[in-house]
Write an enzyme that holds these catalytic residues in place. Structure first.
Site, PDB file in Angstrom:
ATOM      1  N   SER A  14      22.748 -86.854  38.271  1.00 13.57           N
ATOM      2  CA  SER A  14      22.073 -85.641  37.815  1.00 13.57           C
ATOM      3  C   SER A  14      22.937 -85.053  36.715  1.00 13.57           C
ATOM      4  O   SER A  14      24.124 -84.804  36.907  1.00 13.57           O
ATOM      5  CB  SER A  14      21.955 -84.642  38.973  1.00 13.57           C
ATOM      6  OG  SER A  14      21.853 -83.329  38.448  1.00 13.57           O
ATOM      7  N   HIS A  39      18.495 -88.752  36.881  1.00 14.88           N
ATOM      8  CA  HIS A  39      17.789 -87.729  37.663  1.00 14.88           C
ATOM      9  C   HIS A  39      17.817 -86.445  36.835  1.00 14.88           C
ATOM     10  O   HIS A  39      18.887 -85.908  36.543  1.00 14.88           O
ATOM     11  CB  HIS A  39      18.508 -87.549  38.997  1.00 14.88           C
ATOM     12  CG  HIS A  39      17.929 -86.499  39.888  1.00 14.88           C
ATOM     13  ND1 HIS A  39      16.899 -86.746  40.780  1.00 14.88           N
ATOM     14  CD2 HIS A  39      18.245 -85.191  40.055  1.00 14.88           C
ATOM     15  CE1 HIS A  39      16.617 -85.647  41.453  1.00 14.88           C
ATOM     16  NE2 HIS A  39      17.407 -84.671  41.026  1.00 14.88           N
ATOM     17  N   ASP A  41      16.724 -82.561  36.387  1.00 13.58           N
ATOM     18  CA  ASP A  41      16.350 -81.401  37.206  1.00 13.58           C
ATOM     19  C   ASP A  41      15.640 -80.343  36.369  1.00 13.58           C
ATOM     20  O   ASP A  41      16.254 -79.672  35.540  1.00 13.58           O
ATOM     21  CB  ASP A  41      17.610 -80.791  37.828  1.00 13.58           C
ATOM     22  CG  ASP A  41      18.198 -81.690  38.906  1.00 13.58           C
ATOM     23  OD1 ASP A  41      17.480 -82.004  39.866  1.00 13.58           O
ATOM     24  OD2 ASP A  41      19.374 -82.087  38.765  1.00 13.58           O
ATOM     25  N   MET A  43      13.828 -76.774  36.369  1.00 12.15           N
ATOM     26  CA  MET A  43      13.736 -75.537  37.160  1.00 12.15           C
ATOM     27  C   MET A  43      13.022 -74.472  36.343  1.00 12.15           C
ATOM     28  O   MET A  43      13.271 -74.347  35.148  1.00 12.15           O
ATOM     29  CB  MET A  43      15.140 -75.037  37.521  1.00 12.15           C
ATOM     30  CG  MET A  43      15.978 -76.054  38.263  1.00 12.15           C
ATOM     31  SD  MET A  43      17.540 -75.353  38.805  1.00 12.15           S
ATOM     32  CE  MET A  43      18.383 -76.833  39.384  1.00 12.15           C
ATOM     33  N   HIS A  73      12.881 -84.327  38.735  1.00 13.31           N
ATOM     34  CA  HIS A  73      12.878 -83.503  39.954  1.00 13.31           C
ATOM     35  C   HIS A  73      12.304 -82.146  39.562  1.00 13.31           C
ATOM     36  O   HIS A  73      12.993 -81.310  38.972  1.00 13.31           O
ATOM     37  CB  HIS A  73      14.309 -83.381  40.502  1.00 13.31           C
ATOM     38  CG  HIS A  73      14.388 -82.572  41.757  1.00 13.31           C
ATOM     39  ND1 HIS A  73      15.588 -82.231  42.337  1.00 13.31           N
ATOM     40  CD2 HIS A  73      13.414 -82.035  42.553  1.00 13.31           C
ATOM     41  CE1 HIS A  73      15.352 -81.513  43.435  1.00 13.31           C
ATOM     42  NE2 HIS A  73      14.051 -81.377  43.573  1.00 13.31           N
ATOM     43  N   MET A  75      11.412 -78.769  40.155  1.00 12.69           N
ATOM     44  CA  MET A  75      11.593 -77.570  40.989  1.00 12.69           C
ATOM     45  C   MET A  75      10.819 -76.429  40.318  1.00 12.69           C
ATOM     46  O   MET A  75      11.387 -75.495  39.745  1.00 12.69           O
ATOM     47  CB  MET A  75      13.088 -77.266  41.135  1.00 12.69           C
ATOM     48  CG  MET A  75      13.786 -78.270  42.036  1.00 12.69           C
ATOM     49  SD  MET A  75      15.575 -78.242  41.889  1.00 12.69           S
ATOM     50  CE  MET A  75      15.789 -79.333  40.496  1.00 12.69           C
ATOM     51  N   MET A 146      16.243 -83.092  50.294  1.00  5.60           N
ATOM     52  CA  MET A 146      17.290 -82.251  49.701  1.00  5.60           C
ATOM     53  C   MET A 146      18.431 -82.046  50.696  1.00  5.60           C
ATOM     54  O   MET A 146      18.192 -81.700  51.857  1.00  5.60           O
ATOM     55  CB  MET A 146      16.719 -80.878  49.311  1.00  5.60           C
ATOM     56  CG  MET A 146      15.781 -80.878  48.118  1.00  5.60           C
ATOM     57  SD  MET A 146      16.458 -81.588  46.612  1.00  5.60           S
ATOM     58  CE  MET A 146      17.869 -80.504  46.281  1.00  5.60           C
ATOM     59  N   ASP A 180      19.738 -85.786  47.586  1.00 10.87           N
ATOM     60  CA  ASP A 180      20.120 -85.023  46.394  1.00 10.87           C
ATOM     61  C   ASP A 180      20.791 -83.719  46.816  1.00 10.87           C
ATOM     62  O   ASP A 180      20.176 -82.901  47.514  1.00 10.87           O
ATOM     63  CB  ASP A 180      18.852 -84.726  45.578  1.00 10.87           C
ATOM     64  CG  ASP A 180      19.125 -83.914  44.322  1.00 10.87           C
ATOM     65  OD1 ASP A 180      20.287 -83.817  43.894  1.00 10.87           O
ATOM     66  OD2 ASP A 180      18.138 -83.372  43.770  1.00 10.87           O
TER      67      ASP A 180
HETATM   68  C1  DX5 Z   1      19.995 -79.081  42.838  1.00 10.14           C
HETATM   69  C2  DX5 Z   1      19.597 -80.313  42.058  1.00 10.14           C
HETATM   70  C3  DX5 Z   1      20.548 -81.449  42.202  1.00 10.14           C
HETATM   71  C4  DX5 Z   1      21.961 -81.148  41.792  1.00 10.14           C
HETATM   72  C5  DX5 Z   1      22.879 -82.282  42.121  1.00 10.14           C
HETATM   73  O1  DX5 Z   1      18.967 -78.177  42.814  1.00 10.14           O
HETATM   74  O2  DX5 Z   1      18.341 -80.757  42.482  1.00 10.14           O
HETATM   75  O3  DX5 Z   1      20.038 -82.590  41.532  1.00 10.14           O
HETATM   76  O4  DX5 Z   1      22.058 -80.866  40.448  1.00 10.14           O
HETATM   77  O5  DX5 Z   1      24.171 -81.915  41.768  1.00 10.14           O
HETATM   78  P1  DX5 Z   1      25.368 -81.975  42.823  1.00 10.14           P
HETATM   79  O6  DX5 Z   1      25.578 -83.421  43.164  1.00 10.14           O
HETATM   80  O7  DX5 Z   1      26.506 -81.369  42.076  1.00 10.14           O
HETATM   81  O8  DX5 Z   1      24.958 -81.179  44.020  1.00 10.14           O
HETATM   82 ZN    ZN Z   2      17.724 -82.742  41.783  1.00  8.14          ZN
END
Ligand code: DX5
Ligand code: ZN
Length: 229
Positions: A14, A39, A41, A43, A73, A75, A146, A180
């Site tokens: 990520s 991956h 993310d 948001m 991912h 969110m 998660m 994750d």
């Molecule tokens: C959290 C994300 C993860 C996160 C992973 O909301 O979905 O993908 O960035 O990072 P680490 O491994 O640092 O928790």
């Molecule tokens: Zn993630």
């Protein structure tokens, strides 16, 4: 669903906690260090209390990483809203959270993701009972369990989420299961023995001086456990 007879160990960094001013270089570094996929993310400040990036950034990255599997991912509070845009930007997989859709809505989201030409993933937050996704497991390509509350990188791994991984793996021997949040060489054996085969790792990989060695440790562990039933 992954219909092949064997599960594959795959490591997907990520890039959330990498140097975002050099995003393409950081992605390149991850792939050269042995990553199997990226991956990404997304948001929206509604589903989670944080903002990252959207499809324009994915579209900008994709031409430099044509052969790399982009695992989105999502969110976001309205997952259906971004399916066409992400497919157009070149994303390969689109994972939405079950918490964002009503009881019967998940099937519709999965269908739309596939119609747009992407693989479909379904994700559960820590406080969500894993049984809510069971009706959809026949239809998805991947389940994301998660192991932190979504929203931020660098949080502590929640080992008490691993029974969810086990519960899905007992039902589906060949389904891709991703973990994750806080995953690192310190807890990878627990994740892999529970049945996870797709491993997201953010800070442990991108903040390491030697990401190749971290990725190889993660992969070695998963390879020890996959397909040993
Ligand atoms: C959290 C994300 C993860 C996160 C992973 O909301 O979905 O993908 O960035 O990072 P680490 O491994 O640092 O928790
Ligand atoms: Zn993630």
């Amino acid at each position: 669903m992954n219909t092949s007879e064997t599960l594959q160990a795959k490591i997907g960094p990520s890039i959330l906690n990498s140097d975002l001013s050099r995003l393409a270089d950081e992605c390149e570094k991850m792939m050269k260090s042995g990553a199997d996929y990226l991956h990404l993310d997304v948001m929206d400040g509604h589903f989670v209390p944080n903002l990252t990036f959207g499809h324009p950034v994915v579209a900008a990255l994709k031409p430099k990483f044509k052969d790399v599997f982009f695992d989105m991912h999502m969110m976001v509070a309205k997952p259906t809203r971004w399916i066409e845009e992400m497919a157009g930007a070149g994303a390969e997989q689109y994972t939405f959270h079950i918490e964002t859709v009503g009881d019967s809505g998940a099937g519709d989201v999965i269908r739309k993701i596939k119609e747009a030409g992407m693989k479909a993933g379904i994700a559960v937050k820590p406080k969500t009972d894993v049984s809510v996704i069971f009706p959809y497991l026949q239809d998805v390509d991947m389940v994301l369990i998660m192991t932190v509350e979504p929203g931020f990188g660098g949080q502590s791994f929640m080992a008490d989420m691993l029974p969810k991984v086990k519960a899905v793996r007992e039902k589906y021997l060949h389904l891709d299961i991703e973990v994750d949040g806080g995953v690192s060489p310190a807890n990878i054996d627990e994740c892999a023995s529970a049945g996870a085969n797709m491993i997201v790792s953010g800070s442990a990989v991108v903040r390491s001086d030697d990401p190749a060695s971290v990725i190889s440790k993660l992969k070695e562990s998963v390879n020890r456990f996959v397909n040993v039933q």
